[in-house]
Design an enzyme around this catalytic site. Structure first.
Site, PDB file in Angstrom:
ATOM      1  N   GLY A  11      70.585  69.832 100.879  1.00 38.45           N
ATOM      2  CA  GLY A  11      69.787  69.195  99.836  1.00 38.45           C
ATOM      3  C   GLY A  11      69.991  67.694  99.731  1.00 38.45           C
ATOM      4  O   GLY A  11      69.075  66.956  99.374  1.00 38.45           O
ATOM      5  N   ASP A  17      72.782  69.268  91.943  1.00 35.30           N
ATOM      6  CA  ASP A  17      73.699  70.187  91.248  1.00 35.30           C
ATOM      7  C   ASP A  17      74.643  70.872  92.242  1.00 35.30           C
ATOM      8  O   ASP A  17      74.612  72.089  92.411  1.00 35.30           O
ATOM      9  CB  ASP A  17      72.823  71.217  90.495  1.00 35.30           C
ATOM     10  CG  ASP A  17      73.625  72.140  89.610  1.00 35.30           C
ATOM     11  OD1 ASP A  17      74.781  71.820  89.283  1.00 35.30           O
ATOM     12  OD2 ASP A  17      73.074  73.196  89.226  1.00 35.30           O
TER      13      ASP A  17
END
Ligand code: SAM
Length: 286
Positions: free
Chosen positions: A151, A171
């Protein structure tokens, strides 16, 4: 990678993060123009809070405590702020859809349910099994791309979005001591270099108070001159040895007046999630 978000789903940190995320999306959707929601560490997207051998009961001190407090009106300071009731409604909606009071929406389910026809989403997950579960849930979702991989890399490759508006959630699990912190810093810099007006949200764990203060300073330095606000909620005295004392969010380029709203809902939330008043909360500039 040992981290499995199902062990922690619905805990106080998830509540803190998800209330804030939904409120940010609502604030950005006041403008009709479409946006990209980019979730760099998506997880499996939706959770079952009652899985023997997997769930750890952390939701009991998180979403389940909050839902009880709102249902019986026992919140610390009377009626719940609108952002909290909106979040509870999102959780209930997920439970209705799945026909289970043990269902809990991860950030993908929460956000995809709120996207408009003009909005898009990109969800990224690195762990194979988690990605397979994510794909099973959302592969038919309109205007949504799913990607198996890293990510952090998307912060450079996917920005700026064609809409020129984006809400980005970063996150990571922070399981390899300093590595995720270093990658968050580099990722924030890469994202802002390409797209300086993006709204970027980073979740971080709070263990030692001194480390959290150092981390906030590092974030301020790497996003300069963009503005950043920190929302922190801790359930135990900082520096206690319970492991995770608190939950932190860095919000880069927060929407207009967003910190005023956080100052209204955060103490209310802390009052419910920390009934013994052992911890605290704050909205900080650095
Ligand atoms: N955002 C989710 C939510 O709020 O429901 C929770 C995500 S969980 C804290 C972190 C996830 O990141 C885990 O599912 C883990 O497998 C995944 N992960 C770890 N390293 C990654 C990376 N470099 N890129 C993408 N995903 C990663």
């Amino acid at each position: 990678m040992k981290y499995l978000h199902a062990h922690h789903a619905g805990n106080f940190a998830d509540v803190h993060k998800h209330v804030t995320l939904l409120a940010l999306l609502a604030a950005m959707q006041r403008k009709p123009k479409g946006l990209l929601y980019l979730d760099t560490h998506a997880g499996r997207g939706t959770y079952d809070l009652d899985q023997p051998g997997v769930t750890t009961g952390e939701a009991g001190d998180g979403v389940l405590r909050l839902m009880r407090a709102v249902a019986d009106g026992s919140g610390a300071a009377g009626a719940a702020p609108a952002e909290i009731t909106d979040y509870i409604e999102a959780v209930r909606s997920e439970q209705r859809t799945r026909g289970s009071r043990q269902a809990y929406p991860g950030s993908p389910a929460l956000m995809l349910n709120r996207l408009r026809d003009v909005d898009r989403a990109l969800l990224i997950e690195a762990q194979q099994d988690e990605f397979i579960a994510l794909r099973r849930e959302f592969e038919r979702q309109p205007r949504t791309r799913l990607r198996h991989g890293d990510g952090f890399a998307a912060l450079a490759s996917e920005l700026p979005p064609v809409e020129r508006r984006a809400l980005v959630l970063i996150d990571p699990p922070y399981e390899e001591t300093r590595e995720d912190y270093r990658r968050v810093e580099a990722g924030l810099q890469a994202a802002l270099q390409r797209f300086e007006t993006g709204v970027l949200v980073v979740w971080y764990p709070i263990k030692l108070g001194r480390d959290a203060a150092n981390w906030r300073r590092a974030v301020v330095d790497c996003v300069k001159p963009r503005s950043v606000r920190f929302s922190e909620l801790w359930r135990f005295p900082l520096d206690s040895r319970v492991g995770l004392n608190g939950s932190g969010l860095a919000i880069v380029n927060p929407p207009y007046l967003f910190d005023e709203r956080m100052r209204a809902w955060l103490p209310w939330l802390a009052g419910v999630l920390d009934p013994a008043h052992a911890g605290g909360c704050g909205v900080l500039d650095s």
